[in-house]
Design a protein around this motif. Structure first.
Motif, PDB file in Angstrom:
ATOM      1  N   GLU A  57       2.549  55.170   2.665  1.00  0.00           N
ATOM      2  CA  GLU A  57       1.358  54.325   2.605  1.00  0.00           C
ATOM      3  C   GLU A  57       0.223  55.060   1.910  1.00  0.00           C
ATOM      4  N   GLU A  58       0.194  56.385   2.092  1.00  0.00           N
ATOM      5  CA  GLU A  58      -0.835  57.197   1.418  1.00  0.00           C
ATOM      6  C   GLU A  58      -0.623  57.188  -0.092  1.00  0.00           C
ATOM      7  N   ASP A  59       0.645  57.284  -0.528  1.00  0.00           N
ATOM      8  CA  ASP A  59       0.953  57.218  -1.964  1.00  0.00           C
ATOM      9  C   ASP A  59       0.458  55.896  -2.558  1.00  0.00           C
ATOM     10  N   LYS A  60       0.757  54.803  -1.864  1.00  0.00           N
ATOM     11  CA  LYS A  60       0.375  53.479  -2.345  1.00  0.00           C
ATOM     12  C   LYS A  60      -1.142  53.340  -2.442  1.00  0.00           C
ATOM     13  N   GLU A  61      -1.839  53.831  -1.428  1.00  0.00           N
ATOM     14  CA  GLU A  61      -3.290  53.705  -1.418  1.00  0.00           C
ATOM     15  C   GLU A  61      -3.923  54.575  -2.505  1.00  0.00           C
ATOM     16  N   ASN A  62      -3.394  55.772  -2.705  1.00  0.00           N
ATOM     17  CA  ASN A  62      -3.918  56.644  -3.765  1.00  0.00           C
ATOM     18  C   ASN A  62      -3.715  56.020  -5.139  1.00  0.00           C
ATOM     19  N   ALA A  63      -2.545  55.413  -5.352  1.00  0.00           N
ATOM     20  CA  ALA A  63      -2.259  54.763  -6.632  1.00  0.00           C
ATOM     21  C   ALA A  63      -3.190  53.578  -6.850  1.00  0.00           C
ATOM     22  N   ARG A  64      -3.381  52.784  -5.815  1.00  0.00           N
ATOM     23  CA  ARG A  64      -4.269  51.624  -5.916  1.00  0.00           C
ATOM     24  C   ARG A  64      -5.692  52.061  -6.272  1.00  0.00           C
ATOM     25  N   GLN A  65      -6.165  53.119  -5.643  1.00  0.00           N
ATOM     26  CA  GLN A  65      -7.525  53.596  -5.896  1.00  0.00           C
ATOM     27  C   GLN A  65      -7.673  54.146  -7.309  1.00  0.00           C
ATOM     28  N   LYS A  66      -6.643  54.847  -7.796  1.00  0.00           N
ATOM     29  CA  LYS A  66      -6.699  55.383  -9.160  1.00  0.00           C
ATOM     30  C   LYS A  66      -6.750  54.259 -10.184  1.00  0.00           C
ATOM     31  N   ALA A  67      -5.933  53.222  -9.974  1.00  0.00           N
ATOM     32  CA  ALA A  67      -5.921  52.082 -10.899  1.00  0.00           C
ATOM     33  C   ALA A  67      -7.252  51.330 -10.836  1.00  0.00           C
ATOM     34  N   GLU A  68      -7.786  51.196  -9.659  1.00  0.00           N
ATOM     35  CA  GLU A  68      -9.080  50.523  -9.502  1.00  0.00           C
ATOM     36  C   GLU A  68     -10.175  51.310 -10.185  1.00  0.00           C
ATOM     37  N   ASP A  69     -10.101  52.626 -10.063  1.00  0.00           N
ATOM     38  CA  ASP A  69     -11.125  53.497 -10.654  1.00  0.00           C
ATOM     39  C   ASP A  69     -11.062  53.481 -12.178  1.00  0.00           C
ATOM     40  N   ASN A  70      -9.830  53.548 -12.758  1.00  0.00           N
ATOM     41  CA  ASN A  70      -9.754  53.622 -14.222  1.00  0.00           C
ATOM     42  C   ASN A  70      -9.931  52.270 -14.906  1.00  0.00           C
ATOM     43  N   TYR A 294       7.475  48.215 -17.615  1.00  0.00           N
ATOM     44  CA  TYR A 294       6.642  49.040 -16.744  1.00  0.00           C
ATOM     45  C   TYR A 294       6.272  48.324 -15.450  1.00  0.00           C
ATOM     46  N   GLY A 295       6.303  49.069 -14.332  1.00  0.00           N
ATOM     47  CA  GLY A 295       5.928  48.522 -13.040  1.00  0.00           C
ATOM     48  C   GLY A 295       4.529  48.954 -12.626  1.00  0.00           C
ATOM     49  N   ARG A 296       3.951  48.198 -11.702  1.00  0.00           N
ATOM     50  CA  ARG A 296       2.586  48.455 -11.221  1.00  0.00           C
ATOM     51  C   ARG A 296       2.479  49.864 -10.610  1.00  0.00           C
ATOM     52  N   TYR A 297       1.448  50.567 -11.013  1.00  0.00           N
ATOM     53  CA  TYR A 297       1.117  51.916 -10.544  1.00  0.00           C
ATOM     54  C   TYR A 297       2.074  52.990 -11.058  1.00  0.00           C
ATOM     55  N   ASP A 298       2.751  52.695 -12.160  1.00  0.00           N
ATOM     56  CA  ASP A 298       3.506  53.743 -12.832  1.00  0.00           C
ATOM     57  C   ASP A 298       2.556  54.868 -13.233  1.00  0.00           C
TER      58      ASP A 298
END
Length: 378
Positions: A57-70, A294-298
């Protein structure tokens, strides 16, 4: 009750035994999508790739935040049009710069997509296994369905589901390249032929004909100049998938397979559905569309810097080419809206390792198979 428990225990034991054998294997992981499983984090740098990686769940949340940030700073709307109108030029420049050195030949194609070969034809991989043989399934959270899905579509394809569909043969009154071939494949967005030439090598003497197109004239020129290009089994041509009036050199309902590998992601999300709708019209009833992208959060999505985002999950690279990152749900909607039925729709999560730099990258790809259903009997 006791008998059921014993059967359940036996099934689990068999699965664990197969997994143990896979972990000891030094050959190419079995299809679909590999089966090299990382069970000890201390072993992460022993191989270049690990399959079926489970995200926390931490991996998923970190990926989501990185995509949101960029993606919080987007390319101005006034500048976005050039990435659409100039797409052909950007890709032409890409191939002019990189030639055929950027992508590797996709030798994995027939392991993941045995549907590329007609009934009775085989293609051997590096380990001598033939693509006509049903491969063992992967082992992951989706593993319980993967083996059944992969074997099911392969069996349907081998048993001639396409031939079983009663339809009018629209190819008999039209003259076009490959018109006499009993089995026809189209690869869209073929680039410089990284899928084309493994396919050409495998389809000779099988009665199969391959069409391949790209909207980069430079890419098609390189395909035609390649020493393995064979006009007797292949026809390469320039084609813009987004151009509504652009015609294909074959009639509707004439294709057994359409292959789309890392191509739909380069198209603006608002235009994807119309592209898939048009492609669907060229499949025979019972024909299959094979998709990988490509998949989401690659990792490649998360590494974008601010200011490169065009719209949600859609980015422009520094060279002007664009890329979108899909979810399973989006892929399913895209193809079912085009009248196709799901055979396989997988999220392929892997850990790609740079052993020299000691860097591990989480990769996410989509792999799907959708079939054009046979019409109901009147």
């Amino acid at each position: 009750m006791q008998t059921s428990w014993i059967l359940c225990f036996t099934s689990v034991a068999k699965v664990l035994s197969r997994l143990s054998m896979r972990l000891k294997s030094t050959g190419r992981p079995s299809a679909p999508l590999g089966s090299r499983i990382l069970t000890d984090r201390d072993d992460v740098f022993k191989h270049n790739m690990w399959d079926h990686v489970q995200w926390t769940e931490e991996d998923k949340e970190n990926a989501r935040q990185k995509a949101e940030d960029n993606s919080c700073v987007r390319i101005p709307v006034t500048e976005q049009g050039k990435y659409n109108t100039g797409a052909g030029q950007y890709w032409d420049s890409f191939y002019e710069t990189h030639q055929d050195k950027f992508f590797k030949n996709r030798t994995w194609l027939f392991l993941e997509f045995p549907e590329l070969l007609p009934l009775g034809a085989h293609s051997s991989d590096a380990n001598g296994r033939q693509s006509g043989e049903p491969p063992s399934c992967g082992f992951s959270s989706d593993a319980e369905t993967r083996g059944h899905q992969h074997s099911s579509i392969t069996e349907q394809h081998r048993n001639g589901d396409t031939a079983d569909c009663q339809q009018e043969d629209s190819t008999q009154t039209v003259t076009f390249p490959g018109q006499h071939a009993p089995f026809r494949i189209l690869e869209v967005g073929c680039g410089v032929g990284n899928s084309v030439f493994p396919i050409v090598k495998s389809i000779k003497e099988t009665g199969t004909y391959l069409y391949c197109c790209d909207f980069s004239p430079r890419a098609i020129q390189m395909v035609k100049e390649h020493p393995d290009y064979d006009r007797s089994v292949c026809h390469a041509f320039v084609h813009d998938l987004c151009e509504e009036m652009a015609s294909f050199p074959f009639p509707p309902q004439s294709l057994d397979v359409i292959l789309a590998v890392f191509v739909l992601s380069s198209i603006h999300p608002e235009r994807m559905q119309e592209v898939v709708n048009r492609l669907s019209a060229y499949l025979k009833h019972g024909g299959t569309l094979l998709f990988r992208d490509y998949g989401r959060y690659d990792f490649s999505q998360l590494r974008f810097k601010k200011g490169r985002c065009l719209s949600e999950n859609f980015y422009a690279r520094g060279d002007g080419t664009c890329v979108y990152f899909f979810t399973k749900e989006e892929v399913h909607t895209l193809f079912t809206n085009a009248g196709l039925e799901e055979i396989q729709n997988l999220e392929d999560r892997r850990l790609q390792v740079n052993r020299g730099k000691k860097v591990a990258m989480q990769r996410v790809w989509m792999q799907s198979k959708y079939r054009k259903p046979c019409p109901l009997p009147s």
